[in-house]
Design an enzyme around this catalytic site. Sequence first.
Site, PDB file in Angstrom:
ATOM      1  N   GLY A 113       0.865  -2.318   0.368  1.00 20.81           N
ATOM      2  CA  GLY A 113      -0.143  -2.822   1.289  1.00 20.81           C
ATOM      3  C   GLY A 113      -1.076  -1.775   1.816  1.00 20.81           C
ATOM      4  CB  CYS A 114      -3.754  -0.839   1.715  1.00 21.91           C
ATOM      5  SG  CYS A 114      -3.798  -2.421   0.960  1.00 21.91           S
TER       6      CYS A 114
END
Lengths: 290, 290
Positions: A113-114
Amino acid sequence: MIPDLPILPNLTDPRLTRRVAGTDQTGAGIEISVVEERPLTIYLNSQEIVTAMTIGDYPEYLALGFLRNQGMLKADDVVTAIDFDEEIETVVVRTGRQTSYEEKVKKKTRTSGCAVGTVFGDMMEGLEGLTLPAVEVRTSWLYALAHQINTTPSLYLEAGAIHGTVLCERDRPLVYMEDVGRHNAVDKIAGFLFQHRVPASDKILYTTGRLTSEMVIKTALMGIPVLASRSGFTAWGVEIARQVGLTLIGRMRGQRFVCLSGEDRLVRDADPASVPDEGRKHRRKGAGDD
Amino acid sequence: MIPDLPILPNLTDPRLTRRVAGTDQTGAGIEISVVEERPLTIYLNSQEIVTAMTIGDYPEYLALGFLRNQGMLKADDVVTAIDFDEEIETVVVRTGRQTSYEEKVKKKTRTSGCAVGTVFGDMMEGLEGLTLPAVEVRTSWLYALAHQINTTPSLYLEAGAIHGTVLCERDRPLVYMEDVGRHNAVDKIAGFLFQHRVPASDKILYTTGRLTSEMVIKTALMGIPVLASRSGFTAWGVEIARQVGLTLIGRMRGQRFVCLSGEDRLVRDADPASVPDEGRKHRRKGAGDD
């Protein structure tokens, strides 16, 4: 002081979306709204920490929340200044305490998720000894929240391709943040909580994104006992939620949802059969749930 | 040598999903499949580069593709070995050329799409002077691809909460990669292209994810002239696609799509009216498009 609540998506800010011309499947010319995506470099005192690709609103909350979730800002740290310079796209968070995270910044985990710069070891440490409060969560609140959030005018409904994360209390959305980066949206919430010293123990966090390990860790680190999403789960996200005793609810669509952790907090006061299906107009599509 | 194509999601691999027990909205006990999420630390020779959160399949392709997309592997680099150790969750890529990216690894950009370690400056440099071939792209191919990809048995259809990226040629899917990290899926494709020296100029890349700046840059760096998605756009993604002359198609659902760049490659040989709507079963929901 705390700004007036609720904080909702700002559809009038011209910096957040752009009209772009193209063609549709018939070859006809069309113009659609697309969300902006711009770099923001976050400094902690004199040290450059990370450059985030963000839609660009609430840079101060994003910086504070990112640093807080990375453990670079302690709960008792005194922030002496936050300097945002739109022109050079930087935000500098200044603290009373001297900080140095050279080593930490070198380590990186690329999550599902970055979160560049996320170090799971450190984050997990932050969870040790953490106890989330045994509050009750009524299913009637969850249904009311999902309905309000899905029907609130948002950049998602206008332009798609953006994530929403909403800080809620009982059945009321308090702070609705959106960002092209899912974790930016949750970091903005963390920044809001940190800056205004808002208690988290009685809150519910709703996200449009998946319930990955990192979303679960960040929610727990904020001290929020409940995380709900219309999206799905990852195995590790469920595992961590169970370890820290966080109530994890996913796949919330219309009357349906799945609870994979923290069932004990749920008070099933709503009859699912009485919950209407999501209207087509407000059903989130992949276009924005990416 | 190139493995037999197509490469499709492997639903029989027990390491990729897990059955988890929970409750549904009625309080009834249920068991659902959720995707795994595990760390993989990528080394280039003696240097630790990044730890990715990944579903865990094709670690060699993921490592090669990540390093290639970061510009840490050159097109003409000779890979002498790729050592994957499942137990300690590491993969080491060894090259004939000595490599040192200490400085580079220190710089980070946190993108909208999860690429830790991505440095836009360097990536953009890689685009300078790049010309993407003026191939034709028939809309009949795009419709055929979207239908095949959406109906192919996948981890997404089984467990949701996962992204797909598919390397295609004309109307044929060749390599269908899935991962909890959207950019892992595209990096696995890049790794496949690099390892087997597969030409990219006649390929089409389809992704379930949003068309962010980074997805566009990575597609262009691979030399693939066409990027299609069922999801939406970001403004910077469109801008870069136009700069490099990449055909960018988004919001592909049933007969509908939007083209915001590289219209000139499109050959509209299909009558949109003849394209059936997506079946409910195969309509991707937010649960997996996050």
